[in-house]
Design an enzyme around this catalytic site. Structure first.
Site, PDB file in Angstrom:
ATOM      1  N   LYS A 265     -37.035 -50.094 -13.116  1.00 26.70           N
ATOM      2  CA  LYS A 265     -35.886 -49.358 -12.585  1.00 26.70           C
ATOM      3  C   LYS A 265     -34.647 -50.237 -12.378  1.00 26.70           C
ATOM      4  CE  LYS A 265     -37.441 -45.087 -11.943  1.00 26.70           C
ATOM      5  NZ  LYS A 265     -36.765 -43.868 -12.448  1.00 26.70           N
TER       6      LYS A 265
ATOM      7  N   SER B 214     -45.300 -49.667 -16.034  1.00 27.50           N
ATOM      8  CA  SER B 214     -43.945 -49.452 -15.536  1.00 27.50           C
ATOM      9  C   SER B 214     -43.687 -49.958 -14.127  1.00 27.50           C
ATOM     10  CB  SER B 214     -43.602 -47.959 -15.595  1.00 27.50           C
ATOM     11  OG  SER B 214     -44.545 -47.221 -14.833  1.00 27.50           O
TER      12      SER B 214
END
Length: 408
Positions: free
Chosen positions: A52, A302
């Site tokens: 992110k 992720s």
């Protein structure tokens, strides 16, 4: 080369001023298990332990003159924005659900320091999203979406830029976790149709699948927040515009309990700490079979923002899914020796993990909550056969969500 690819490469180059490229590592354990060349793109090793930071960096570097950045996040986007607020010396207000794991709240506060104000609102991501947007409407500030923003999508595509450079080519198959769609739409826009894709969602937040079935983004009636990094009720409009042609056959929905088995495997076998959303791509390999055999596959891990206080829950869910732990309610006669008789039915690998009388009265029978752990699921076939033969009355409640949540 398209403008998007050029922009993604520019974004990737700008990131080198803030953090090094995350490693792309071949995993021998998974490669042998699935008879394929399995590589992990370790986004769990970024400065904020998720990808992110990429979208936040790219969007914020283009708007450094903005006086205030406002964000809504279940945790990982918040950390990326907080890190970049301090890096760029700008102010931020970040809205997070009250249910966000403490580890993510603490890290967001630490990364942002005095540059960031944190506000905990609502039980779900969509609650704090509405609060953040309302704040922008009344107080001002630039709203930085966690996924539904062209600059964020472009920033997340830098993952693809690095994969291509590190592998030396485009992989045969990419396995990508999906929440709001920022990462998946960015990678798809960069690589196009060159590799095969599998887009993976948690079963309790399969908003891409719902949108593909409806032909447009739709809000899920309920979201399971266990895989909080991918638990989104409605996929973004911009991201779905890029993903609408991927086809249902290229999507997978993974049960949260099954996801726990992969989290434990990666921790115990490989020493890799993955949060639930971060384990989605690795868990999906179990369903791909012949589609990946002999091929070069990149799984994007992720995120690794896992609060170890949740480890007992992860182990519990993994054991229940694997069939090596069960709960049942047993009726025992209220007489001397009744408990001993039951215990004699247990095998050498059966351990009592829970034992609790649910009723204590002068009746002839009492109800008992029993939790049993064993080494192999087949042990329960033998135990239940012995209970039947002994005339016991019992009910398996392992898969009864209402009873299990209330009693366990």
């Amino acid at each position: 080369m398209s403008d998007f690819q050029d922009n993604a490469r520019t974004a990737e180059a700008a990131m080198r001023e803030v953090f090094p490229a995350t490693p792309l590592l071949r995993n021998d354990h998974l490669s042998a298990r699935f008879d394929a060349d399995i590589w992990l793109k370790r986004e769990d090793l970024s400065p904020v332990r998720s990808y992110k930071i990429r979208g936040a960096l790219n969007a914020m570097r283009k708007r450094r003159d903005e006086g205030l950045f406002v964000a809504a996040s279940a945790g990982n986007h918040a950390q990326g924005v907080a890190w970049m607020c301090r890096q760029f010396g700008v102010k931020g207000v970040i809205f997070m659900p009250v249910t966000t794991p403490q580890q993510k709240i603490q890290k967001t506060t630490m990364f942002g320091g005095d540059n960031v104000e944190l506000r905990l609102i609502g039980d779900y991501f969509d609650d704090c999203l509405a609060a953040a947007q309302a704040f922008c409407a009344s107080e001002g500030g630039y709203f930085l979406s966690p996924f539904d923003d062209e600059d964020v999508i472009e920033g997340q595509a830098s993952v693809a830029v690095e994969i291509e450079a590190q592998l030396g080519r485009v992989p045969d198959h990419l396995v990508i976790p999906v929440g709001g769609g920022g990462l998946s739409s960015g990678i798809l826009s960069y690589f196009g149709n060159q590799p095969n894709y599998t887009f993976v969602e948690p079963a309790g937040g399969a908003c891409l699948r719902a949108a593909l079935e409806a032909g447009r983004p739709v809000a899920l009636p309920r979201v399971d927040t266990f895989a909080d990094g991918a638990a989104v009720a409605k996929i973004g409009a911009r991201t779905f515009e890029r993903l609408q042609g991927v086809g249902l056959a290229n999507t997978l929905s993974i049960r949260e309990d099954r996801l726990c088995t992969t989290m434990l495997e990666m921790l115990n076998v490989e020493g890799i700490v993955l949060e639930p959303a971060g384990a989605l791509s690795v868990d999906a390999l179990k369903d791909l079979g012949q589609a990946i055999r002999g091929r070069t596959v990149v799984c994007i891990t992720s995120g690794g923002n896992f609060d170890f206080e949740r480890l007992p829950e992860v182990k519990e869910r993994a054991q229940r899914f694997s069939g090596v732990k069960k709960y049942f309610i047993l009726r025992l006669p209220q007489r001397p020796g009744a408990l001993k008789g039951f215990l004699e039915l247990l095998g050498p690998d059966d351990d009592i993990a829970r034992f609790e009388y649910l009723k204590k009265s002068a009746r002839n029978f009492g109800s008992v909550l029993i939790g049993i752990e064993t080494k192999a699921p087949d042990s329960f076939h033998r135990l239940y056969a012995a209970l039947d033969e002994g005339g016991y009355t019992y009910q398996d409640i392992t898969d009864d969500e209402i009873l299990a949540q209330f009693l366990i």
